[in-house]
Motif scaffolding. Structure first.
Motif, mmCIF file in Angstrom:
data_model
loop_
_atom_site.group_PDB
_atom_site.id
_atom_site.type_symbol
_atom_site.label_atom_id
_atom_site.label_comp_id
_atom_site.label_asym_id
_atom_site.label_seq_id
_atom_site.Cartn_x
_atom_site.Cartn_y
_atom_site.Cartn_z
ATOM 1 N N ALA A 39 0.833 -1.203 0.000
ATOM 2 C CA ALA A 39 0.000 0.000 0.000
ATOM 3 C C ALA A 39 0.870 1.256 0.000
ATOM 4 C CB ALA A 39 -0.934 0.002 1.201
ATOM 5 N N HIS A 40 1.938 1.254 0.795
ATOM 6 C CA HIS A 40 2.852 2.405 0.810
ATOM 7 C C HIS A 40 3.475 2.601 -0.573
ATOM 8 C CE1 HIS A 40 2.914 3.483 5.067
ATOM 9 N NE2 HIS A 40 2.944 2.208 5.377
ATOM 10 N N TYR A 41 3.888 1.488 -1.200
ATOM 11 C CA TYR A 41 4.530 1.592 -2.508
ATOM 12 C C TYR A 41 3.559 2.111 -3.569
ATOM 13 C CZ TYR A 41 7.091 0.457 -6.734
ATOM 14 O OH TYR A 41 7.731 0.553 -7.945
ATOM 15 N N LEU A 101 0.817 3.810 -3.162
ATOM 16 C CA LEU A 101 0.492 5.204 -2.870
ATOM 17 C C LEU A 101 1.626 6.111 -3.331
ATOM 18 C CD1 LEU A 101 -1.232 7.418 -1.564
ATOM 19 C CD2 LEU A 101 -0.137 6.865 0.628
ATOM 20 N N GLY A 102 2.862 5.686 -3.062
ATOM 21 C CA GLY A 102 4.012 6.486 -3.498
ATOM 22 C C GLY A 102 4.050 6.663 -5.001
ATOM 23 N N GLU A 103 3.691 5.619 -5.744
ATOM 24 C CA GLU A 103 3.679 5.728 -7.205
ATOM 25 C C GLU A 103 2.653 6.750 -7.687
ATOM 26 O OE1 GLU A 103 3.343 1.907 -9.168
ATOM 27 O OE2 GLU A 103 5.486 2.095 -9.591
ATOM 28 N N ILE A 104 1.487 6.736 -7.066
ATOM 29 C CA ILE A 104 0.463 7.721 -7.435
ATOM 30 C C ILE A 104 0.965 9.133 -7.151
ATOM 31 C CG2 ILE A 104 -1.819 8.625 -6.825
ATOM 32 C CD1 ILE A 104 -2.715 5.742 -6.393
ATOM 33 N N LEU A 105 1.517 9.339 -5.966
ATOM 34 C CA LEU A 105 1.989 10.662 -5.567
ATOM 35 C C LEU A 105 3.139 11.123 -6.468
ATOM 36 C CD1 LEU A 105 1.925 10.056 -1.710
ATOM 37 C CD2 LEU A 105 0.313 11.436 -3.034
ATOM 38 N N LEU A 106 4.034 10.193 -6.821
ATOM 39 C CA LEU A 106 5.148 10.542 -7.694
ATOM 40 C C LEU A 106 4.648 10.945 -9.073
ATOM 41 C CD1 LEU A 106 8.231 10.685 -8.068
ATOM 42 C CD2 LEU A 106 8.185 8.262 -8.699
ATOM 43 N N SER A 107 3.659 10.230 -9.578
ATOM 44 C CA SER A 107 3.121 10.544 -10.907
ATOM 45 C C SER A 107 2.453 11.913 -10.935
ATOM 46 C CB SER A 107 2.109 9.475 -11.332
ATOM 47 O OG SER A 107 0.915 9.559 -10.581
ATOM 48 N N GLN A 108 2.024 12.389 -9.762
ATOM 49 C CA GLN A 108 1.378 13.695 -9.666
ATOM 50 C C GLN A 108 2.359 14.798 -9.286
ATOM 51 O OE1 GLN A 108 -1.759 13.008 -6.803
ATOM 52 N NE2 GLN A 108 -3.050 11.921 -8.268
ATOM 53 N N GLY A 109 3.644 14.452 -9.158
ATOM 54 C CA GLY A 109 4.649 15.443 -8.804
ATOM 55 C C GLY A 109 4.615 15.864 -7.353
ATOM 56 N N PHE A 140 7.731 6.122 0.026
ATOM 57 C CA PHE A 140 8.808 5.225 -0.391
ATOM 58 C C PHE A 140 9.814 4.987 0.733
ATOM 59 C CE2 PHE A 140 7.855 6.788 -4.890
ATOM 60 C CZ PHE A 140 7.101 5.661 -5.182
ATOM 61 N N ALA A 141 10.014 5.976 1.596
ATOM 62 C CA ALA A 141 10.905 5.783 2.736
ATOM 63 C C ALA A 141 10.378 4.676 3.647
ATOM 64 C CB ALA A 141 11.058 7.082 3.523
ATOM 65 N N ARG A 142 9.054 4.586 3.749
ATOM 66 C CA ARG A 142 8.454 3.514 4.555
ATOM 67 C C ARG A 142 8.695 2.151 3.906
ATOM 68 N NH1 ARG A 142 7.842 1.388 8.740
ATOM 69 N NH2 ARG A 142 5.866 0.870 9.714
ATOM 70 N N VAL A 143 8.668 2.104 2.574
ATOM 71 C CA VAL A 143 8.974 0.857 1.871
ATOM 72 C C VAL A 143 10.416 0.445 2.140
ATOM 73 C CG1 VAL A 143 9.110 -0.274 -0.381
ATOM 74 C CG2 VAL A 143 7.279 1.358 0.078
ATOM 75 N N VAL A 144 11.323 1.420 2.133
ATOM 76 C CA VAL A 144 12.735 1.143 2.430
ATOM 77 C C VAL A 144 12.864 0.494 3.801
ATOM 78 C CG1 VAL A 144 14.996 2.183 2.835
ATOM 79 C CG2 VAL A 144 13.581 3.000 0.942
ATOM 80 N N GLU A 145 12.107 0.995 4.767
ATOM 81 C CA GLU A 145 12.175 0.475 6.131
ATOM 82 C C GLU A 145 11.558 -0.913 6.243
ATOM 83 O OE1 GLU A 145 10.043 3.331 8.389
ATOM 84 O OE2 GLU A 145 11.603 4.867 8.297
ATOM 85 N N ALA A 203 13.833 -10.618 -2.252
ATOM 86 C CA ALA A 203 13.379 -10.162 -3.569
ATOM 87 C C ALA A 203 12.647 -8.832 -3.467
ATOM 88 C CB ALA A 203 12.459 -11.220 -4.188
ATOM 89 N N GLY A 204 13.024 -7.909 -4.316
ATOM 90 C CA GLY A 204 12.347 -6.615 -4.348
ATOM 91 C C GLY A 204 12.773 -5.639 -3.283
ATOM 92 N N ALA A 205 13.803 -5.970 -2.502
ATOM 93 C CA ALA A 205 14.241 -5.040 -1.458
ATOM 94 C C ALA A 205 14.805 -3.747 -2.030
ATOM 95 C CB ALA A 205 15.284 -5.706 -0.556
ATOM 96 N N TRP A 206 15.126 -3.776 -3.326
ATOM 97 C CA TRP A 206 15.728 -2.604 -3.966
ATOM 98 C C TRP A 206 14.704 -1.562 -4.410
ATOM 99 C CZ3 TRP A 206 13.920 -2.166 -8.951
ATOM 100 C CH2 TRP A 206 13.431 -3.337 -9.554
ATOM 101 N N VAL A 207 13.402 -1.912 -4.438
ATOM 102 C CA VAL A 207 12.438 -0.997 -5.050
ATOM 103 C C VAL A 207 12.266 0.289 -4.259
ATOM 104 C CG1 VAL A 207 11.199 -2.861 -6.231
ATOM 105 C CG2 VAL A 207 10.424 -2.102 -3.972
ATOM 106 N N GLY A 208 12.352 0.210 -2.934
ATOM 107 C CA GLY A 208 12.219 1.425 -2.133
ATOM 108 C C GLY A 208 13.336 2.424 -2.398
#
Length: 218
Positions: free
Chosen positions: A108-110, A112-120, A129-134, A140-145
């Motif tokens: 959900a965090h990821y 949501l971050g994509e939507i927000l990023l697409s809107q600038g 995305f910082a929450r995804v990093v945490e 697998a996929g640990a790099w996406v954040g």
């Protein structure tokens, strides 16, 4: 008595946590399968082509949440349905509800971050995305954040932060092949402030030929 009414009664009875959890998990799986069937991915376009059935699926999600009670997993299906239909405002609202019920829901965090990023909305995207990093630090996929954090920094023109996040993404398994030829990374590479650190990282950790995919043909 409808199935939802039956489950609502069972939910309120003491001593039935296993039954409640099993029914909820079954409903999550059924809704997810229905959404996958209603919105198949079009591989070449990387978009979901949804039928009108997706609105009925969202209605089923809302009926369950209203009748039975909060569940982040079921609510996530509703958020995904809205996102697949391109209803970003509704999707954002639904994702924020998922996160309110389960602050550790990394998907959900990821999303949501994509939507927000697409809107600038870079500051809000960075928080997501910082929450995804945490939440996903290995596997697998640990790099996406860190990768998405690098993109936020690149849009800000912050070369130092971009490089820091990219190094972390690379440490976690990111490959520059993931972004070869993509328009946004071509834009980053065209920025004089970002070009040198990108060239250095790609040369050391990737394939220099990737740089050519970000360079307009003469």
């Amino acid at each position: 008595m409808t199935a939802l009414a039956f489950v609502a009664i069972a939910w309120g009875r003491p001593g039935l946590p296993d039954f409640r959890d099993a029914v909820t998990e079954a409903q999550r799986s059924a809704l997810s399968a229905s959404l996958e069937a209603a919105c198949p991915l079009v591989p070449l376009a990387q978009v979901h082509a949804c039928s009108d059935d997706v609105d009925a699926i969202a209605a089923r999600v809302d009926a369950w949440l209203k009748t039975v009670g909060p569940d982040a997993g079921i609510a996530y299906v509703g958020a995904l349905a809205a996102r697949y239909r391109g209803r970003d405002g509704e999707a954002e609202r639904r994702y924020r509800q998922v996160i309110a019920w389960d602050p550790d829901d990394e998907a959900a965090h990821y999303d949501l971050g994509e939507i927000l990023l697409s809107q600038g909305r870079l500051d809000e995207a960075a928080v997501a995305f910082a929450r995804v990093v945490e939440l996903r630090t290995e596997g697998a996929g640990a790099w996406v954040g860190p990768w998405r954090m690098a993109e936020v920094s690149a849009w800000r023109g912050d070369a130092a932060a971009m490089e820091t996040h990219l190094r972390e993404a690379l440490r976690r398994g990111f490959s520059f092949r993931t972004v070869a030829g993509t328009p946004n990374w071509a834009t980053f590479y065209a920025n004089p402030a970002l070009r040198d650190p990108l060239r250095k990282l790609v040369t050391v950790y990737g394939d220099p030929a990737i740089l050519e995919t970000w360079t307009p043909a003469p």
